[in-house]
Design a protein around this motif. Structure first.
Motif, mmCIF file in Angstrom:
data_model
loop_
_atom_site.group_PDB
_atom_site.id
_atom_site.type_symbol
_atom_site.label_atom_id
_atom_site.label_comp_id
_atom_site.label_asym_id
_atom_site.label_seq_id
_atom_site.Cartn_x
_atom_site.Cartn_y
_atom_site.Cartn_z
ATOM 1 N N LEU A 84 0.879 -1.171 0.000
ATOM 2 C CA LEU A 84 0.000 0.000 0.000
ATOM 3 C C LEU A 84 0.914 1.218 0.000
ATOM 4 O O LEU A 84 1.751 1.376 0.902
ATOM 5 C CB LEU A 84 -0.891 -0.019 1.239
ATOM 6 N N ILE A 85 0.793 2.077 -1.007
ATOM 7 C CA ILE A 85 1.689 3.220 -1.155
ATOM 8 C C ILE A 85 0.879 4.511 -1.080
ATOM 9 O O ILE A 85 -0.075 4.706 -1.833
ATOM 10 C CB ILE A 85 2.469 3.168 -2.485
ATOM 11 N N VAL A 86 1.273 5.369 -0.143
ATOM 12 C CA VAL A 86 0.555 6.610 0.116
ATOM 13 C C VAL A 86 1.487 7.794 -0.092
ATOM 14 O O VAL A 86 2.604 7.821 0.434
ATOM 15 C CB VAL A 86 0.011 6.637 1.563
ATOM 16 N N GLY A 87 1.054 8.775 -0.856
ATOM 17 C CA GLY A 87 1.811 10.002 -1.028
ATOM 18 C C GLY A 87 1.173 11.120 -0.231
ATOM 19 O O GLY A 87 -0.041 11.328 -0.309
ATOM 20 N N ILE A 88 1.968 11.814 0.573
ATOM 21 C CA ILE A 88 1.473 12.966 1.338
ATOM 22 C C ILE A 88 2.224 14.203 0.854
ATOM 23 O O ILE A 88 3.448 14.263 0.939
ATOM 24 C CB ILE A 88 1.683 12.768 2.848
ATOM 25 N N ALA A 89 1.481 15.162 0.335
ATOM 26 C CA ALA A 89 2.089 16.370 -0.219
ATOM 27 C C ALA A 89 1.460 17.611 0.410
ATOM 28 O O ALA A 89 0.409 17.549 1.053
ATOM 29 C CB ALA A 89 1.924 16.405 -1.740
ATOM 30 N N GLY A 90 2.123 18.728 0.197
ATOM 31 C CA GLY A 90 1.636 20.010 0.696
ATOM 32 C C GLY A 90 2.682 21.055 0.412
ATOM 33 O O GLY A 90 3.829 20.735 0.086
#
Length: 260
Positions: A25-31
Motif C-alpha cells: 500500500l503506497i501513500v503520497g502525502i504532499a503540501g
C-alpha cells in the motif's frame, strides 16, 4: 496533529487488512512548504507500526526486542521523504546558471524526478531477479536515498524498504505531480493526501522555521527565501498536482510560531 494522525493511521491499518499479502500500500502525502506534511507522515508511520506490534507477542529478550523493532513483521510501515532526491550541489553547479539553481534549490527541477519515479515503480513491480511464480513487490528490498542536512547533499541507498514494509508513506512537495517525469510515480499511488494550509499561514511558519533551523542568517533573508523560492514552489504544486484522494487541514505547530 495527533488526533488526525490517529484517525488516518487507523484508516490505513484497516486498509492493509484488505490488501493482498503480496502487495504494498503506497501513500503520497504532499503540501506546500511548512504545511506539516512531514510531521503528519511520521506520526502516521509510528501509529501504524504500534498497531502492528500490538498484534504480536512481546519479544522474549532485549536483543529480540531490538531486532524485532527494526526487522520484525510487525514493523509494517516505513516513511520515505522526498528530500533524498534533491540533486547534489555538484549537479547544481553544472547547470547553465549555477547561482539560480542553488537559489531555487527546492523547485521541482532541482530534484531527480526520474529517480523518484523509478523508486516507486520498484516498490510496485518485481525486479528481474525476483521473477517466477512467487514474484511480487513484497519479496524484494528497495533502497531510497536520504538527505544529510549537515552536508546539504543526498545520501544514496540509505533507507531500506524491506519486504515486510507493506505500507510505504512518501512525503514531500512533489509526491504526486501530474507533470512528467513525476506523473509516472503519481499514477502508482494508492492514496494521494494533500495537507492544506493558506499561503499566508505557511509563510509565517516558514520564516520562523528558516531562522530557527539555521537555513538563513536572519529574518530578512528568511522572508526573501520564502517569497522568492518557497511560495513559488507552493503555487506550482497547487497548479500541477494530481487530484488528491483526501484533503487534510493543517494544524498549527507551536514550535514554529515565534522566533525566540
Amino acid at each position: 496533529m495527533d488526533p488526525i494522525a490517529d484517525e488516518l493511521a487507523a484508516f490505513l491499518f484497516n486498509r492493509l487488512k484488505d490488501t493482498p499479502p503480496a502487495a504494498r500500500l503506497i501513500v503520497g502525502i504532499a503540501g506546500v512548504p511548512a504545511s506539516g506534511k512531514s510531521t503528519l507522515a511520521h506520526l502516521i508511520t509510528e501509529r501504524v507500526n504500534a498497531a502492528g506490534r500490538s498484534l504480536h507477542s512481546p519479544p522474549r529478550t532485549a536483543t529480540d526486542a531490538a531486532t524485532s523493532e527494526a526487522n520484525g513483521p510487525e514493523h509494517v510501515a516505513v516513511c520515505v521523504g522526498l528530500d533524498g532526491w534533491h540533486l547534489t550541489r555538484a549537479q547544481l553547479d553544472a547547470f547553465p546558471d549555477p547561482k539560480l539553481a542553488h537559489d531555487r534549490r527546492g523547485a521541482h527541477w532541482t530534484f531527480d524526478g526520474e529517480g523518484y519515479a523509478a523508486f516507486v515503480r520498484a516498490l510496485r513491480h518485481p525486479t528481474p531477479t525476483t521473477t517466477g511464480p512467487n514474484a511480487s513487490p513484497s519479496n524484494q528490498t528497495v533502497y531510497a536515498p536520504s538527505f544529510d542536512h549537515a552536508k546539504k547533499d543526498p545520501v544514496f541507498d540509505s533507507i531500506p524498504v524491506y519486504p515486510h514494509h507493506r505500507l510505504v508513506i512518501l512525503e514531500g512537495l512533489y509526491t504526486f505531480l501530474k507533470t512528467e517525469p513525476w506523473s509516472a510515480a503519481s499514477e502508482l499511488l494508492d492514496e494521494r493526501w494533500w495537507v492544506n494550509i493558506s499561503e499566508e499561514a505557511a509563510e509565517k511558519r516558514l520564516v520562523v522555521r528558516h531562522v530557527k533551523t539555521g537555513v538563513v542568517r536572519d529574518m530578512e533573508e528568511a522572508i526573501w527565501r520564502s517569497r522568492e523560492n518557497d511560495v513559488p514552489n507552493g503555487r506550482f504544486i497547487r497548479e500541477n498536482m494530481m487530484e488528491p484522494t483526501r484533503v487534510i487541514q493543517s494544524v498549527e505547530d507551536p514550535i514554529y510560531s515565534t522566533v525566540e
